[in-house]
Design an enzyme around this catalytic site. Structure first.
Site, short mmCIF file in Angstrom:
data_model
loop_
_atom_site.label_atom_id
_atom_site.label_comp_id
_atom_site.label_asym_id
_atom_site.label_seq_id
_atom_site.Cartn_x
_atom_site.Cartn_y
_atom_site.Cartn_z
CE1 TYR A 130 -3.16 3.01 1.20
CE2 TYR A 130 -1.85 3.04 3.22
CZ TYR A 130 -2.81 3.61 2.40
OH TYR A 130 -3.41 4.78 2.79
N1 LIG Z 1 -6.78 5.14 6.97
C1 LIG Z 1 -5.74 5.90 7.24
O1 LIG Z 1 -5.26 6.00 8.38
C2 LIG Z 1 -5.11 6.72 6.12
C3 LIG Z 1 -3.97 7.46 6.41
C4 LIG Z 1 -3.44 8.26 5.40
C5 LIG Z 1 -4.03 8.29 4.15
N2 LIG Z 1 -5.13 7.52 3.89
C6 LIG Z 1 -5.74 7.63 2.56
O2 LIG Z 1 -6.82 8.54 2.67
C7 LIG Z 1 -7.75 8.29 1.62
C8 LIG Z 1 -9.17 8.37 2.16
O3 LIG Z 1 -9.31 7.57 3.30
P1 LIG Z 1 -10.76 7.25 3.87
O4 LIG Z 1 -10.64 6.93 5.29
O5 LIG Z 1 -11.71 8.30 3.43
O6 LIG Z 1 -11.05 5.89 3.06
P2 LIG Z 1 -12.45 5.19 2.78
O7 LIG Z 1 -13.47 5.61 3.78
O8 LIG Z 1 -12.16 3.74 2.62
O9 LIG Z 1 -12.89 5.83 1.37
C9 LIG Z 1 -12.32 5.45 0.18
C10 LIG Z 1 -13.41 5.39 -0.84
O10 LIG Z 1 -12.87 4.93 -2.09
C11 LIG Z 1 -13.85 4.16 -2.69
N3 LIG Z 1 -13.37 3.22 -3.67
C12 LIG Z 1 -12.59 2.15 -3.46
N4 LIG Z 1 -12.44 1.47 -4.59
C13 LIG Z 1 -13.14 2.12 -5.54
C14 LIG Z 1 -13.38 1.88 -6.90
N5 LIG Z 1 -12.85 0.83 -7.54
N6 LIG Z 1 -14.17 2.75 -7.58
C15 LIG Z 1 -14.73 3.80 -6.96
N7 LIG Z 1 -14.53 4.09 -5.65
C16 LIG Z 1 -13.75 3.24 -4.95
C17 LIG Z 1 -14.48 3.38 -1.54
O11 LIG Z 1 -15.72 2.88 -1.96
P3 LIG Z 1 -16.55 1.87 -1.02
O12 LIG Z 1 -17.15 2.73 0.05
O13 LIG Z 1 -17.54 1.28 -1.93
O14 LIG Z 1 -15.56 0.88 -0.47
C18 LIG Z 1 -14.54 4.42 -0.45
O15 LIG Z 1 -15.79 5.10 -0.46
C19 LIG Z 1 -7.38 6.94 1.03
O16 LIG Z 1 -6.75 7.17 -0.22
C20 LIG Z 1 -6.37 6.38 2.01
O17 LIG Z 1 -5.41 5.58 1.36
C21 LIG Z 1 -5.69 6.74 4.86
#
Ligand SMILES: NC(=O)c1ccc[n+]([C@@H]2O[C@H](COP(=O)([O-])OP(=O)(O)OC[C@H]3O[C@@H](n4cnc5c(N)ncnc54)[C@H](OP(=O)(O)O)[C@@H]3O)[C@@H](O)[C@H]2O)c1
Length: 218
Positions: A130
């Site tokens: 990742y």
């Molecule tokens: N978690 C952490 O601590 C962390 C830290 C730093 C950065 N980030 C980054 O921050 C960003 C946002 O995080 P978040 O917490 O908002 O994540 P999240 O709630 O998982 O939201 C990501 C969204 O992307 C959508 N998605 C995934 N695959 C897709 C596809 N094939 N087509 C269209 N949409 C798709 C998901 O859809 P579904 O709802 O249908 O699954 C989800 O709604 C991510 O890029 C993550 O890598 C995360």
């Protein structure tokens, strides 16, 4: 201002969509599941249902016509393992870049991650994949002629936002609320003079507007 958010129903994406809508911006985006469409509609947000991994750049470009700012807030999360990470966080960003080019969208904001997140822990091979995929995506975007900003939040929490952050090219990895990430992205949407910067984001003591304004150069 018209913003298009890939991942509009996600934790960060939905918060950002609500903030921009409240500010009077026109918001569109891509979500995957029908119930998410209903949730978005309940917030007065009309978005488009589609799977990024099955959407070609020309199709996405057609949705982007008239967009001022494209925000990539999607991510595989914990689901689907390395293949999903490659497909969404990696190839998905490539599709977004190509679609932006085809639709003549100049500005792209990418939600990335600290490359050294959790260096103090034992992490899985999937997590390493990742972080590597996100770094490759950063490099791909940074090599384009687009007006980009790469935002690298620390570990995300669902605690209420504080309205205060630390934002800088290099920070120690801690945590930050999704509320504050979304508010920082909204500020970046409205600050076109901040361009072609990689900025890390953690909890902090600086007002979000001040944190963003300090990185406008020239
Ligand atoms: N978690 C952490 O601590 C962390 C830290 C730093 C950065 N980030 C980054 O921050 C960003 C946002 O995080 P978040 O917490 O908002 O994540 P999240 O709630 O998982 O939201 C990501 C969204 O992307 C959508 N998605 C995934 N695959 C897709 C596809 N094939 N087509 C269209 N949409 C798709 C998901 O859809 P579904 O709802 O249908 O699954 C989800 O709604 C991510 O890029 C993550 O890598 C995360």
């Amino acid at each position: 201002m018209k913003a298009f958010i890939i991942g509009i129903a996600g934790g960060v994406g939905l918060r950002l969509a609500r903030l921009l809508t409240a500010d009077g911006d026109h918001v569109d985006g891509l979500y995957r599941r029908s119930e998410q469409g209903e949730l978005l509609e309940a917030h007065g947000i009309h978005a488009t249902r589609g799977d990024l991994t099955r959407t070609g750049a020309p199709t996405l470009a057609a949705l982007l016509r008239g967009t001022d700012v494209l925000v990539f807030a999607a991510g595989a999360g914990g689901e689907g393992g390395t293949n999903a990470i490659t497909a969404i966080d990696g190839h998905g960003l490539s599709t977004a870049i190509e679609a932006a080019r085809l639709a003549d969208v100049r500005r792209l904001l990418l939600v990335s991650v600290f490359p050294e997140a959790w260096r103090d822990r034992e992490v899985s091979d999937t997590f390493e994949h990742y972080v590597e995929t996100k770094k490759r995506a950063d490099a791909e975007l940074a090599a384009t002629a687009l007006d980009w900003v790469i935002l690298r939040p620390a570990a995300l929490t669902d605690d209420p936002g504080t309205g205060r952050i630390s934002l800088a090219p290099a920070l120690v990895h801690t945590q930050v609320t999704r509320d504050d990430v979304a508010a920082t992205l909204a500020e970046l949407v409205h600050t076109p003079r901040l361009s072609r910067e990689i900025l890390e984001l953690t909890e902090g003591s600086t007002l979000i507007a001040d944190g963003v304004q300090q990185w406008i150069r020239g």
